[in-house]
Write a protein that holds these residues in place. Sequence first.
Motif, PDB file in Angstrom:
ATOM      1  N   TYR A 140     -12.417   8.903  12.267  1.00  0.00           N
ATOM      2  CA  TYR A 140     -11.739   9.269  11.021  1.00  0.00           C
ATOM      3  C   TYR A 140     -12.549  10.293  10.231  1.00  0.00           C
ATOM      4  O   TYR A 140     -11.993  11.115   9.507  1.00  0.00           O
ATOM      5  N   ASP A 141     -13.888  10.273  10.379  1.00  0.00           N
ATOM      6  CA  ASP A 141     -14.760  11.127   9.579  1.00  0.00           C
ATOM      7  C   ASP A 141     -15.032  12.496  10.210  1.00  0.00           C
ATOM      8  O   ASP A 141     -15.777  13.297   9.639  1.00  0.00           O
ATOM      9  N   VAL A 142     -14.437  12.760  11.368  1.00  0.00           N
ATOM     10  CA  VAL A 142     -14.681  14.040  12.040  1.00  0.00           C
ATOM     11  C   VAL A 142     -14.268  15.219  11.158  1.00  0.00           C
ATOM     12  O   VAL A 142     -14.864  16.301  11.208  1.00  0.00           O
ATOM     13  N   ASN A 159      -4.332  13.817   6.217  1.00  0.00           N
ATOM     14  CA  ASN A 159      -4.936  12.679   6.903  1.00  0.00           C
ATOM     15  C   ASN A 159      -4.420  11.391   6.280  1.00  0.00           C
ATOM     16  O   ASN A 159      -3.784  11.400   5.224  1.00  0.00           O
ATOM     17  N   ILE A 160      -4.725  10.288   6.921  1.00  0.00           N
ATOM     18  CA  ILE A 160      -4.374   8.983   6.357  1.00  0.00           C
ATOM     19  C   ILE A 160      -5.431   8.592   5.343  1.00  0.00           C
ATOM     20  O   ILE A 160      -6.629   8.643   5.629  1.00  0.00           O
ATOM     21  N   THR A 165      -3.424   2.500   0.573  1.00  0.00           N
ATOM     22  CA  THR A 165      -2.447   1.833   1.449  1.00  0.00           C
ATOM     23  C   THR A 165      -2.191   2.616   2.733  1.00  0.00           C
ATOM     24  O   THR A 165      -1.124   2.551   3.311  1.00  0.00           O
ATOM     25  N   ARG A 166      -3.207   3.401   3.154  1.00  0.00           N
ATOM     26  CA  ARG A 166      -3.161   4.148   4.414  1.00  0.00           C
ATOM     27  C   ARG A 166      -1.949   5.072   4.510  1.00  0.00           C
ATOM     28  O   ARG A 166      -1.344   5.241   5.565  1.00  0.00           O
ATOM     29  N   PHE A 171      -5.086  16.337   1.312  1.00  0.00           N
ATOM     30  CA  PHE A 171      -6.329  16.452   0.555  1.00  0.00           C
ATOM     31  C   PHE A 171      -6.695  17.911   0.353  1.00  0.00           C
ATOM     32  O   PHE A 171      -6.518  18.741   1.259  1.00  0.00           O
ATOM     33  N   VAL A 172      -7.198  18.227  -0.834  1.00  0.00           N
ATOM     34  CA  VAL A 172      -7.808  19.527  -1.082  1.00  0.00           C
ATOM     35  C   VAL A 172      -9.312  19.295  -1.044  1.00  0.00           C
ATOM     36  O   VAL A 172      -9.871  18.626  -1.911  1.00  0.00           O
TER      37      VAL A 172
END
Length: 285
Positions: A140-142, A159-160, A165-166, A171-172
Amino acid sequence: MGDKIKFGYGASIVNRLLMLFLVVCSMCVISFFIGLNVVKRNQEQTTRMIADGAYDTIQNNFDQCIRVSKTMGYDTFLKDFLEREEKYSTEQAEQIMSEYLGAIKYGNSWASAFLISDKTKRYYTPDGIGKIVDPENDEYDVWYSIFVDSGNDYDLDINIDQYNTRDYTVFVDKRLENDDSELLAVCGVGMVMSNLQDTIENYENEFGAKVSFADDKGKILIGSSVNNLNSSYLYVELPDASNKTSKKREGLTYEYARFMPSMGWNVVVRTDAKRDAKQLYIIVY
């Protein structure tokens, strides 16, 4: 002799009727194709109008996100905090960032606001430290390594959201550097994608069009559905910074795309004029 005269007169009537029939048919065909050209011109104008409207709506939504993210990236308060981060206790650092990020998130009704310290890899959120970012061991952190290595000042990433709540979130991401241009953190805000999808769906329902936002490779970033979000592509000719728009017609289907410079995305609208052409055919014939 009289019979021949009657026969000739009858043939003349038939010829006139046939000629009239051919004239009427020709006028109908000509009228249909003239009307069809009008339908196509209206379709093209409507498609461009939809694209411009969707462009402006999404752009306005992101303009504020980008402005705030950029402001965070140059905030001396954050720079001072990150320079002294390890002098604070974990609880103190968490509280400082929770208050700062909470004011941004709740003040703008956004899905998230975050800061990731490059030194400690702490993922600060309005609710505290969410995790320690570990691109090497957490898939997830890639995204963090990809963004940092890109050298981009800011970027948009879908991304999730692990802390909302996933939900799929746009995202900016913004670089935060010290006076020597050394990376201190990555910060930014996020907007839940369902809000953007509602906007797209409204356009689709009102105009009967298909509206999508895609990257430069045609990968669908935002559409009216998140199904197969990471594997859906638009196989269309997309514009770029030098050619800001592109268009394509196949019969009664028309596609129009417009490049969005500040986001690096393309808004793509596809419309179909079959219904209008069918109504025209009924009227003419």
